[in-house]
Design a protein around this motif. Structure first.
Motif, PDB file in Angstrom:
ATOM      1  N   VAL A 164      -1.214   0.927 -17.168  1.00  0.00           N
ATOM      2  CA  VAL A 164      -0.356  -0.138 -16.132  1.00  0.00           C
ATOM      3  C   VAL A 164      -1.768  -0.786 -15.242  1.00  0.00           C
ATOM      4  N   PRO A 165      -2.808  -1.540 -15.715  1.00  0.00           N
ATOM      5  CA  PRO A 165      -3.358  -2.030 -14.678  1.00  0.00           C
ATOM      6  C   PRO A 165      -2.749  -2.420 -12.992  1.00  0.00           C
ATOM      7  N   VAL A 166      -3.122  -1.405 -12.336  1.00  0.00           N
ATOM      8  CA  VAL A 166      -2.876  -0.992 -10.478  1.00  0.00           C
ATOM      9  C   VAL A 166      -2.431  -2.901  -9.595  1.00  0.00           C
ATOM     10  N   GLU A 167      -2.688  -3.509 -10.099  1.00  0.00           N
ATOM     11  CA  GLU A 167      -2.870  -5.131  -9.376  1.00  0.00           C
ATOM     12  C   GLU A 167      -0.835  -5.224  -9.642  1.00  0.00           C
ATOM     13  N   GLN A 168      -0.974  -5.183 -10.955  1.00  0.00           N
ATOM     14  CA  GLN A 168       1.033  -5.201 -12.151  1.00  0.00           C
ATOM     15  C   GLN A 168       2.013  -4.585 -11.640  1.00  0.00           C
ATOM     16  N   SER A 202       9.383  -3.080   2.754  1.00  0.00           N
ATOM     17  CA  SER A 202      10.558  -2.042   2.578  1.00  0.00           C
ATOM     18  C   SER A 202      11.180  -2.828   1.359  1.00  0.00           C
ATOM     19  N   ALA A 203      10.734  -4.191   0.979  1.00  0.00           N
ATOM     20  CA  ALA A 203      11.604  -4.397  -0.433  1.00  0.00           C
ATOM     21  C   ALA A 203       9.943  -4.096  -1.493  1.00  0.00           C
ATOM     22  N   PRO A 204       9.691  -4.085  -2.776  1.00  0.00           N
ATOM     23  CA  PRO A 204       8.604  -4.080  -3.771  1.00  0.00           C
ATOM     24  C   PRO A 204       8.026  -5.576  -3.551  1.00  0.00           C
ATOM     25  N   ARG A 205       6.392  -4.803  -3.290  1.00  0.00           N
ATOM     26  CA  ARG A 205       5.038  -6.226  -3.443  1.00  0.00           C
ATOM     27  C   ARG A 205       4.538  -5.761  -4.615  1.00  0.00           C
ATOM     28  N   GLU A 206       3.918  -6.811  -5.516  1.00  0.00           N
ATOM     29  CA  GLU A 206       2.915  -6.617  -5.763  1.00  0.00           C
ATOM     30  C   GLU A 206       1.627  -6.318  -5.453  1.00  0.00           C
ATOM     31  N   LEU A 207       0.647  -5.513  -6.075  1.00  0.00           N
ATOM     32  CA  LEU A 207      -0.111  -4.738  -5.087  1.00  0.00           C
ATOM     33  C   LEU A 207      -1.309  -5.461  -5.558  1.00  0.00           C
ATOM     34  N   GLY A 208      -1.523  -6.827  -6.440  1.00  0.00           N
ATOM     35  CA  GLY A 208      -2.999  -7.364  -6.672  1.00  0.00           C
ATOM     36  C   GLY A 208      -2.645  -8.155  -5.326  1.00  0.00           C
ATOM     37  N   GLY A 209      -1.834  -8.676  -4.766  1.00  0.00           N
ATOM     38  CA  GLY A 209      -1.551  -9.155  -3.837  1.00  0.00           C
ATOM     39  C   GLY A 209      -2.241  -8.316  -2.078  1.00  0.00           C
ATOM     40  N   LEU A 210      -1.817  -7.262  -2.454  1.00  0.00           N
ATOM     41  CA  LEU A 210      -2.424  -6.250  -0.776  1.00  0.00           C
ATOM     42  C   LEU A 210      -3.406  -6.212  -1.074  1.00  0.00           C
ATOM     43  N   LEU A 269      -9.279  -2.292  -8.299  1.00  0.00           N
ATOM     44  CA  LEU A 269      -8.070  -1.916  -7.744  1.00  0.00           C
ATOM     45  C   LEU A 269      -7.419  -0.727  -7.290  1.00  0.00           C
ATOM     46  N   ALA A 270      -7.144  -0.193  -5.926  1.00  0.00           N
ATOM     47  CA  ALA A 270      -6.779   1.008  -6.789  1.00  0.00           C
ATOM     48  C   ALA A 270      -5.614   1.488  -4.891  1.00  0.00           C
ATOM     49  N   VAL A 271      -4.308   2.515  -5.254  1.00  0.00           N
ATOM     50  CA  VAL A 271      -3.806   2.783  -4.269  1.00  0.00           C
ATOM     51  C   VAL A 271      -3.313   3.950  -3.694  1.00  0.00           C
ATOM     52  N   ALA A 272      -4.458   4.356  -2.915  1.00  0.00           N
ATOM     53  CA  ALA A 272      -4.126   5.903  -2.124  1.00  0.00           C
ATOM     54  C   ALA A 272      -2.612   5.895  -1.501  1.00  0.00           C
ATOM     55  N   LEU A 273      -1.984   6.388  -1.237  1.00  0.00           N
ATOM     56  CA  LEU A 273      -0.730   7.086  -0.245  1.00  0.00           C
ATOM     57  C   LEU A 273      -0.947   8.861  -0.309  1.00  0.00           C
ATOM     58  N   GLU A 274      -1.191   8.469   1.463  1.00  0.00           N
ATOM     59  CA  GLU A 274      -1.388   9.597   1.722  1.00  0.00           C
ATOM     60  C   GLU A 274      -0.366  10.808   2.533  1.00  0.00           C
TER      61      GLU A 274
END
Length: 310
Positions: A164-168, A202-210, A269-274
């Motif tokens: 799934v594209p990270v944006e989604q 605190s509520a889910p947000r789409e990564l494409g807009g972050l 786009l990628a997302v690191a959770l460190e």
């Protein structure tokens, strides 16, 4: 075979698999039920954007690569030259040695010797243990020196939910506060998360807009998870953290070298959770820093769990 990331160790259970490199003890892949949960690092290249590496004996940055111990200024090597800081500890270019190995787990160790700005001797280790639905990562250390030594640790995985594209994907982070950063990405204040504000996850947000590079403080610890990535089909990746891991850095670069299933590489786009046991610049602030007595041990864990959609 000799590779840029050292030996690559394969782990496997009936449902899950992972690879770990001896360079920086990096997690280079993780799958459950054939679905990739992390960005992959090919054995032919170094981890892009620090993908999967262990951050020890501190995570994130030290302002000016300088701190003070017993009244003496300690000057670390500048490893973040664009901002003049030291970044992500002292083991990023270190080859770990294998301590224990099984089909579904491996323990790696590395010693941190006295060096520029660091007058301490530590024995460190990390253990990757697969479960059918994910992975537990346990970090440990022993002070081999004759005086108390500071310690903090973190990890730098980038997560996804299959192809799934990270944006989604949507991201939820369960935390009470965040660290306000200056232009050099060093904390200047701790702020409460403002409901509906830029840093409110605190509520889910789409990564494409972050567009984030922020440390969250006082995250939820325990099996409920500090962060949750969710795909449109409801499948979730949950990142959980033991109590000492009170911080979580969220980083969303748009130039991450993503490698697809065919091995082709392109910026994405990628997302690191460190997960981190201390705040950025902890050698100066003391936030989360642990002082180990001679011969004292310390261990704590974080992990990731995959949950199917309904």
């Amino acid at each position: 075979m000799l590779t840029p990331i050292g030996d690559v160790i394969e782990l496997r259970t009936a449902r899950s698999s992972a690879t770990v490199a001896t360079l920086a003890a990096a997690l280079t892949s993780l799958e459950v039920d054939g679905r990739e949960l992390t960005e992959r690092t090919p054995s032919t290249r170094l981890p892009g954007h620090g993908n999967g590496i262990v951050l020890a004996p501190w995570p994130n940055r030290v302002r000016d690569a300088r701190w003070t111990h017993r009244g003496e200024v300690q000057q670390l090597d500048i490893t973040d030259p664009s901002r003049g800081n030291a970044i992500h500890g002292l083991l990023r270019n270190t080859a770990y040695r294998v301590l224990e190995r099984a089909d579904d787990a491996v323990a790696l160790g590395a010693r941190i010797h006295p060096q520029h700005g660091w007058p301490f001797l530590l024995e460190t280790w990390v253990r990757y243990a697969l479960a059918e639905d994910g992975l537990t990562v346990t970090h440990g250390v022993r002070n081999l020196g004759a005086e108390p030594a500071p310690w903090a640790v973190g990890a730098h995985p980038y997560f996804r939910v299959g192809e799934v594209p990270v944006e989604q994907l949507t991201l939820e982070v369960r935390a009470e506060g965040y660290l306000e950063l200056d232009e050099r990405l060093v904390p200047v204040a701790v702020r409460e998360v403002e409901p509906g504000g830029e840093f409110d996850l605190s509520a889910p947000r789409e990564l494409g807009g972050l567009d984030l590079n922020v440390g969250y403080q006082d995250v939820v610890t325990g099996p409920e998870g500090a962060a949750v990535l969710t795909a449109p089909d409801g499948a979730r990746v949950v990142v959980w953290q033991d109590e000492p891991f009170r911080w979580l850095q969220v980083f969303t670069p748009r130039d991450f070298p993503h490698v697809d299933a065919e091995g082709a590489e392109a910026p994405a786009l990628a997302v690191a959770l460190e997960p981190m046991t201390a705040a950025p610049d902890a050698l100066n602030s003391g936030e989360g820093l642990v002082w180990l007595e001679p011969d004292q041990d310390w261990e704590a864990s974080w992990g990731v769990r995959y949950e199917e959609g309904e």
